[in-house]
Scaffold this motif. Sequence first.
Motif, mmCIF file in Angstrom:
data_model
loop_
_atom_site.group_PDB
_atom_site.id
_atom_site.type_symbol
_atom_site.label_atom_id
_atom_site.label_comp_id
_atom_site.label_asym_id
_atom_site.label_seq_id
_atom_site.Cartn_x
_atom_site.Cartn_y
_atom_site.Cartn_z
ATOM 1 N N UNK A 144 1.416 -18.735 -15.048
ATOM 2 C CA UNK A 144 0.136 -19.310 -14.636
ATOM 3 C C UNK A 144 0.339 -20.064 -13.326
ATOM 4 N N UNK A 145 -0.547 -19.878 -12.395
ATOM 5 C CA UNK A 145 -0.483 -20.657 -11.158
ATOM 6 C C UNK A 145 -1.894 -21.029 -10.745
ATOM 7 N N UNK A 146 -2.075 -22.308 -10.503
ATOM 8 C CA UNK A 146 -3.394 -22.850 -10.231
ATOM 9 C C UNK A 146 -3.338 -23.725 -8.990
ATOM 10 N N UNK A 147 -4.455 -23.753 -8.270
ATOM 11 C CA UNK A 147 -4.484 -24.467 -7.000
ATOM 12 C C UNK A 147 -5.779 -25.242 -6.868
ATOM 13 N N UNK A 148 -5.710 -26.350 -6.143
ATOM 14 C CA UNK A 148 -6.927 -27.066 -5.787
ATOM 15 C C UNK A 148 -7.629 -26.278 -4.683
ATOM 16 N N UNK A 149 -8.622 -26.867 -4.044
ATOM 17 C CA UNK A 149 -9.453 -26.104 -3.131
ATOM 18 C C UNK A 149 -9.036 -26.184 -1.672
ATOM 19 N N UNK A 150 -9.966 -25.780 -0.799
ATOM 20 C CA UNK A 150 -9.712 -25.827 0.635
ATOM 21 C C UNK A 150 -8.581 -24.912 1.049
ATOM 22 N N UNK A 151 -7.599 -25.470 1.764
ATOM 23 C CA UNK A 151 -6.458 -24.690 2.242
ATOM 24 C C UNK A 151 -5.272 -24.710 1.281
ATOM 25 N N UNK A 152 -5.373 -25.446 0.176
ATOM 26 C CA UNK A 152 -4.255 -25.519 -0.766
ATOM 27 C C UNK A 152 -3.847 -24.157 -1.324
ATOM 28 N N UNK A 153 -4.788 -23.198 -1.550
ATOM 29 C CA UNK A 153 -4.340 -21.872 -2.006
ATOM 30 C C UNK A 153 -3.354 -21.204 -1.055
ATOM 31 N N UNK A 154 -3.454 -21.508 0.247
ATOM 32 C CA UNK A 154 -2.502 -20.929 1.191
ATOM 33 C C UNK A 154 -1.093 -21.404 0.887
ATOM 34 N N UNK A 155 -0.936 -22.696 0.592
ATOM 35 C CA UNK A 155 0.391 -23.220 0.250
ATOM 36 C C UNK A 155 0.922 -22.540 -1.006
ATOM 37 N N UNK A 156 0.052 -22.377 -2.002
ATOM 38 C CA UNK A 156 0.473 -21.739 -3.246
ATOM 39 C C UNK A 156 0.922 -20.300 -2.993
ATOM 40 N N UNK A 157 0.136 -19.540 -2.228
ATOM 41 C CA UNK A 157 0.484 -18.148 -1.967
ATOM 42 C C UNK A 157 1.750 -18.040 -1.114
ATOM 43 N N UNK A 158 1.934 -18.966 -0.168
ATOM 44 C CA UNK A 158 3.151 -18.950 0.636
ATOM 45 C C UNK A 158 4.386 -19.175 -0.235
ATOM 46 N N UNK A 159 4.254 -20.031 -1.236
ATOM 47 C CA UNK A 159 5.384 -20.255 -2.147
ATOM 48 C C UNK A 159 5.636 -19.020 -3.005
ATOM 49 N N UNK A 160 4.577 -18.360 -3.462
ATOM 50 C CA UNK A 160 4.759 -17.146 -4.256
ATOM 51 C C UNK A 160 5.381 -16.036 -3.401
ATOM 52 N N UNK A 161 4.934 -15.915 -2.164
ATOM 53 C CA UNK A 161 5.518 -14.920 -1.258
ATOM 54 C C UNK A 161 6.979 -15.251 -0.975
ATOM 55 N N UNK A 162 7.264 -16.539 -0.769
ATOM 56 C CA UNK A 162 8.645 -16.948 -0.566
ATOM 57 C C UNK A 162 9.516 -16.644 -1.763
ATOM 58 N N UNK A 163 8.953 -16.819 -2.942
ATOM 59 C CA UNK A 163 9.694 -16.506 -4.170
ATOM 60 C C UNK A 163 9.962 -15.007 -4.274
ATOM 61 N N UNK A 164 8.973 -14.190 -3.882
ATOM 62 C CA UNK A 164 9.111 -12.727 -3.973
ATOM 63 C C UNK A 164 10.005 -12.152 -2.887
ATOM 64 N N UNK A 165 9.882 -12.685 -1.655
ATOM 65 C CA UNK A 165 10.485 -12.005 -0.508
ATOM 66 C C UNK A 165 11.286 -12.902 0.436
ATOM 67 N N UNK A 166 11.448 -14.159 0.092
ATOM 68 C CA UNK A 166 12.311 -15.013 0.888
ATOM 69 C C UNK A 166 11.577 -15.992 1.776
ATOM 70 N N UNK A 167 12.274 -17.081 2.091
ATOM 71 C CA UNK A 167 11.698 -18.187 2.852
ATOM 72 C C UNK A 167 11.358 -17.787 4.287
ATOM 73 N N UNK A 168 12.163 -16.890 4.881
ATOM 74 C CA UNK A 168 11.902 -16.511 6.263
ATOM 75 C C UNK A 168 10.515 -15.913 6.431
ATOM 76 N N UNK A 169 10.113 -15.082 5.484
ATOM 77 C CA UNK A 169 8.803 -14.443 5.584
ATOM 78 C C UNK A 169 7.686 -15.470 5.437
ATOM 79 N N UNK A 170 7.786 -16.348 4.442
ATOM 80 C CA UNK A 170 6.726 -17.344 4.254
ATOM 81 C C UNK A 170 6.655 -18.296 5.448
ATOM 82 N N UNK A 171 7.804 -18.633 6.042
ATOM 83 C CA UNK A 171 7.800 -19.497 7.224
ATOM 84 C C UNK A 171 7.146 -18.802 8.413
ATOM 85 N N UNK A 172 7.395 -17.491 8.562
ATOM 86 C CA UNK A 172 6.795 -16.740 9.664
ATOM 87 C C UNK A 172 5.283 -16.655 9.495
ATOM 88 N N UNK A 173 4.818 -16.475 8.270
ATOM 89 C CA UNK A 173 3.377 -16.445 8.001
ATOM 90 C C UNK A 173 2.755 -17.781 8.375
#
Length: 371
Positions: free
Chosen positions: A164-193
């Motif tokens: 389960x992953x839940x996020x507050x509003x506004x731009x916070x979903x971006x932080x959540x998705x960046x962490x999920x992407x980092x978990x899937x494919x590495x920190x370099x990719x999420x940092x580049x995004x």
Amino acid sequence: MSSSSSVSVGTATRSVGFLLLDQFTLISLASAVEPLRMANQLSGRELYRWHTFSPGGEPVWASDGMPITPDASWNNPLVADTVIVCGGVGIQSVITREHITWLQALARQSRRLGAVCTGSWALAKAGLLDGYECSVHWEFLAAMQEAFPRVSMSASLFTLDRNRFTSSGGTAPMDMMLHLIGRDHGRELSAAISEMFVYERIRNEQDHQRVPLKHVLGTHQPKLQEIVALMEANLEEPIDLDKLAEYVDLSRRQLERLFQKYLHCTPSRYYLRLRLIRARQLLKQTSLSIIELAYVCGFVSTPHFSKCYREYFGVPPSDERSGAEMSQKPATLTTVQQPSTRPVTTLEQARNESTFASVRMIDRSDLAQSC
């Protein structure tokens, strides 16, 4: 964006579905979708697919009055292995029995479930957050705490708890998705995004929403609100608790009872928390030294500050800063062989962008075969 490092990646493309509820907030949907698009563009691979859904595939009106036509109805085989509920205004009145039944069916199929803005209310209503920690927009924190006592509510910007992953509003979903992407494919990719979106810093689960105290206490306890306001205005030189009580015409004992009853901690603990959160913000957002940080946040010595910081956040302030710097490290500029499968439309559109395939992806299965 210039780094010699590369990113390991699995071969499977993740499919993400977004359930649009009436009056959903468009900024939260965009904040969740755009990192997926950019992950594909920067990697030059179809790491993610995404689709939007409504019960019958009919248009859904966002809270800003814009109608969005979903890709399909939720009975369409496009339904993804991960489904995120997009909520917004008037969440209690837009959730139907059909929504709940559909979400419960997804849970029985072991799908990953998420929510942005007020979408957490739908998951909780379906009983799918019982025993989980959950984030929601701060306006609904108190209401969800009362309505769903089995859900552990958090003031964090987002929460990742098992499937389960839940996020507050506004731009916070971006932080959540960046962490999920980092978990899937590495920190370099999420940092580049993050860099592509001119996003100053990827916030994490320890970052809290700025929740106005009046939304926690309602219109009650004006003296408690006044005391907290005094604390927030005097972080560099903390006010003695006896003085605080005197300012609002209370005894120290009455002050301590108010904090225990409504904020579930002692006044000194609450004051310390405010100072540490402020220190964390300064640590990540300024170049102040640890000694300077300790001083401006009201600590008598640097060792005392470091000890309190580590006890509260789990890491010493020096490691926190180095971790923040690593999360902003630029990503790779090397190119890769194009995938053999036909790219989705968004990838075709991205091919003329200078950043297309700028982060080199290494397949873990290839590494395993070469060992």
